[in-house]
Write a protein that holds these residues in place. Structure first.
Motif, PDB file in Angstrom:
ATOM      1  N   LEU A  20       0.509  -1.542   0.006  1.00  0.00           N
ATOM      2  CA  LEU A  20       0.464  -0.035  -0.198  1.00  0.00           C
ATOM      3  C   LEU A  20       0.762   1.383  -0.068  1.00  0.00           C
ATOM      4  O   LEU A  20       2.194   0.992   0.750  1.00  0.00           O
ATOM      5  CB  LEU A  20      -0.901  -0.052   1.273  1.00  0.00           C
ATOM      6  N   GLY A  21       0.062   2.381  -0.518  1.00  0.00           N
ATOM      7  CA  GLY A  21       1.223   3.871  -0.308  1.00  0.00           C
ATOM      8  C   GLY A  21       1.129   4.260  -1.896  1.00  0.00           C
ATOM      9  O   GLY A  21       1.936   4.124  -2.617  1.00  0.00           O
ATOM     10  N   LEU A  22       0.512   5.449  -1.878  1.00  0.00           N
ATOM     11  CA  LEU A  22       0.216   5.336  -3.097  1.00  0.00           C
ATOM     12  C   LEU A  22       0.991   6.551  -3.414  1.00  0.00           C
ATOM     13  O   LEU A  22       1.638   6.805  -4.654  1.00  0.00           O
ATOM     14  CB  LEU A  22      -1.206   6.297  -3.636  1.00  0.00           C
ATOM     15  N   GLU A  23       2.038   7.598  -2.724  1.00  0.00           N
ATOM     16  CA  GLU A  23       2.729   8.387  -2.637  1.00  0.00           C
ATOM     17  C   GLU A  23       3.619   8.712  -1.687  1.00  0.00           C
ATOM     18  O   GLU A  23       3.404   8.774   0.019  1.00  0.00           O
ATOM     19  CB  GLU A  23       1.834   9.546  -2.332  1.00  0.00           C
ATOM     20  N   ALA A  24       3.959   8.446  -1.445  1.00  0.00           N
ATOM     21  CA  ALA A  24       5.674   8.839  -0.562  1.00  0.00           C
ATOM     22  C   ALA A  24       7.097   9.882  -1.186  1.00  0.00           C
ATOM     23  O   ALA A  24       7.373  10.409  -2.306  1.00  0.00           O
ATOM     24  CB  ALA A  24       6.279   7.555  -0.331  1.00  0.00           C
ATOM     25  N   ALA A  25       8.284   9.897  -0.037  1.00  0.00           N
ATOM     26  CA  ALA A  25       9.428  10.874  -0.404  1.00  0.00           C
ATOM     27  C   ALA A  25      10.563  10.267   0.764  1.00  0.00           C
ATOM     28  O   ALA A  25      10.389   9.429   1.080  1.00  0.00           O
ATOM     29  CB  ALA A  25       8.899  12.128   0.095  1.00  0.00           C
ATOM     30  N   GLY A  26      11.658   9.966  -0.445  1.00  0.00           N
ATOM     31  CA  GLY A  26      13.399   9.567   0.210  1.00  0.00           C
ATOM     32  C   GLY A  26      14.362   9.981  -0.973  1.00  0.00           C
ATOM     33  O   GLY A  26      14.261  10.824  -1.504  1.00  0.00           O
ATOM     34  N   VAL A  27      14.729   8.489  -0.771  1.00  0.00           N
ATOM     35  CA  VAL A  27      16.331   9.077  -1.654  1.00  0.00           C
ATOM     36  C   VAL A  27      16.867   8.243  -2.312  1.00  0.00           C
ATOM     37  O   VAL A  27      16.884   6.960  -2.109  1.00  0.00           O
ATOM     38  CB  VAL A  27      17.317   9.432  -0.226  1.00  0.00           C
ATOM     39  N   VAL A  28      17.346   8.967  -3.846  1.00  0.00           N
ATOM     40  CA  VAL A  28      17.334   7.881  -4.695  1.00  0.00           C
ATOM     41  C   VAL A  28      18.582   6.953  -3.913  1.00  0.00           C
ATOM     42  O   VAL A  28      19.905   7.646  -4.154  1.00  0.00           O
ATOM     43  CB  VAL A  28      17.686   8.339  -6.137  1.00  0.00           C
ATOM     44  N   THR A  29      19.189   5.523  -4.187  1.00  0.00           N
ATOM     45  CA  THR A  29      19.476   4.695  -4.021  1.00  0.00           C
ATOM     46  C   THR A  29      20.406   4.215  -5.813  1.00  0.00           C
ATOM     47  O   THR A  29      21.788   3.557  -5.081  1.00  0.00           O
ATOM     48  CB  THR A  29      19.561   3.983  -3.078  1.00  0.00           C
ATOM     49  N   ALA A  30      20.029   3.790  -6.239  1.00  0.00           N
ATOM     50  CA  ALA A  30      20.081   2.762  -7.395  1.00  0.00           C
ATOM     51  C   ALA A  30      19.551   3.192  -8.596  1.00  0.00           C
ATOM     52  O   ALA A  30      18.594   4.114  -8.311  1.00  0.00           O
ATOM     53  CB  ALA A  30      20.525   1.437  -6.934  1.00  0.00           C
ATOM     54  N   LEU A  31      20.289   3.465  -9.774  1.00  0.00           N
ATOM     55  CA  LEU A  31      19.553   3.270 -11.079  1.00  0.00           C
ATOM     56  C   LEU A  31      19.462   1.800 -12.280  1.00  0.00           C
ATOM     57  O   LEU A  31      20.765   1.870 -11.895  1.00  0.00           O
ATOM     58  CB  LEU A  31      19.485   5.058 -11.287  1.00  0.00           C
ATOM     59  N   GLY A  32      18.633   1.853 -12.581  1.00  0.00           N
ATOM     60  CA  GLY A  32      18.857   0.655 -13.733  1.00  0.00           C
ATOM     61  C   GLY A  32      19.294   1.227 -15.106  1.00  0.00           C
ATOM     62  O   GLY A  32      19.361   2.967 -15.082  1.00  0.00           O
ATOM     63  N   ASP A  33      19.104   0.335 -15.770  1.00  0.00           N
ATOM     64  CA  ASP A  33      19.826   0.780 -16.965  1.00  0.00           C
ATOM     65  C   ASP A  33      18.732   1.716 -17.505  1.00  0.00           C
ATOM     66  O   ASP A  33      17.199   1.888 -17.779  1.00  0.00           O
ATOM     67  CB  ASP A  33      20.043  -0.499 -17.904  1.00  0.00           C
ATOM     68  N   GLY A  34      19.703   2.641 -18.414  1.00  0.00           N
ATOM     69  CA  GLY A  34      19.098   4.186 -19.268  1.00  0.00           C
ATOM     70  C   GLY A  34      17.650   4.343 -17.858  1.00  0.00           C
ATOM     71  O   GLY A  34      17.243   5.709 -18.887  1.00  0.00           O
TER      72      GLY A  34
END
Length: 321
Positions: A59-73
């Protein structure tokens, strides 16, 4: 990691230990710090929301936080960026994976709690009143359920747009919250809504999140040429709209669903969020958060919504900085 999940259809949500997700192509992994609760979470629990995922889901429609990793592209973001995300689900967890198209960078001065509380409530009201209803300075705006998550933001944004705002809510405590957000006139839910609004000159725009008899009374209080926005049905009854009344009074009913706009006009939603975050930075808007609870008390937070014991937003926090 921990996540507040529905494991199967018909099951109550529970805090569950699960694997941390890894981002795929075009996605970002986010260490979540806060999540705003919404009435839609309650509908998802019953399986009646229009965009309920197939279980198991978090559950949980909206959130906030910190980017820890990125996928290809994945483009436009970097590890360490502070972001808000309107993911549609997945927010009530210690981490999540989301398309970068759903992310928006948040200012350093904005708290994660405010970022998590702003997107759906403020985005719904801003898009509905500005983009759809074209609310004009000097017009009269009626907001029902005016102390709730979306209703309170409609009061605040309507006032910022130069409207005279009539707020309807249940009980003096909730009316006081609406007044603090800028409402010009207050109507208790125990009063005859149609008569009270008519006595104030009628409504040019109606913003209704309740439905049922409240919608019917608001509909009948609308001035000729008014625009009416059914944005939710917290009262449980989806009203039927008499087309002959639309014709005679030249009324316009505008359906609005922020999640739908996210699919076919995502750029409009992003512009709205950017405008709202800028207004927040300028001190023009500030989310009203009545309760902040830890992830372990997510069920209690949802019960506050169900029992209507909260005002504005309930936010769940996941710790960290």
């Amino acid at each position: 990691m921990q996540a507040f999940q529905i494991s199967a259809a018909g099951c109550a949500p529970a805090l569950t230990e699960t694997d941390c997700p890894a981002p795929g192509p075009g996605e970002a992994a986010v260490a979540l710090r806060a999540c705003g609760l919404n009435f839609a979470d309650l509908l998802m629990m019953k399986g009646t929301y229009q965009d309920t995922p197939e279980p198991p889901f978090t559950l949980g429609l909206e959130a906030a936080g910190v980017v820890t990793a990125l996928g290809d592209g994945a483009e436009g973001f970097a590890v360490g960026d502070r972001v808000a995300v309107f993911g549609g689900s997945g927010g009530l967890a210690e981490a999540g994976v989301f398309s970068t198209e759903r992310l928006i960078r948040i200012p350093d001065a904005m708290s994660f709690e405010h970022a998590a509380a702003m997107q759906i409530a403020y985005g719904t009201s801003h898009m509905a009143l500005d983009h759809c209803a074209r609310l004009q300075p000097g017009e009269t705006l009626l907001v029902t359920g005016a102390a709730g998550g979306v209703g309170l933001t409609a009061v605040e944004i309507g006032k910022l747009m130069g409207a005279t705002v009539i707020a309807q809510a249940r009980g003096q405590d909730k009316l006081d919250v609406a007044a603090a957000a800028g409402a010009d006139h207050l109507i208790d839910a125990s009063e005859d809504l149609r008569s009270a609004v008519k006595a104030l000159g009628g409504a040019d725009v109606v913003y209704d999140a309740i439905g049922g008899d409240v919608w019917k009374a608001a509909f009948r209080s609308a001035n000729p040429g008014a625009r009416l926005l059914p944005v939710g049905f917290a009262g449980g009854e989806v009203p039927q709209i008499p087309a002959n009344h639309l014709l005679v009074k030249n009324l316009t009913v505008i359906g609005f669903y922020l999640g739908g706009y996210m699919k076919f006009r995502p750029e409009a939603v992003r512009r709205s969020f950017e405008t709202l975050f800028a207004w927040h930075g300028e001190g023009r808007i500030k989310p009203h958060i009545s309760h902040t609870l830890p992830l372990a008390q997510a069920a209690e937070g949802l019960e506050l919504l169900r029992s209507r014991k909260s005002t504005g937003k309930v936010v769940i926090t996941m710790g960290g900085s």
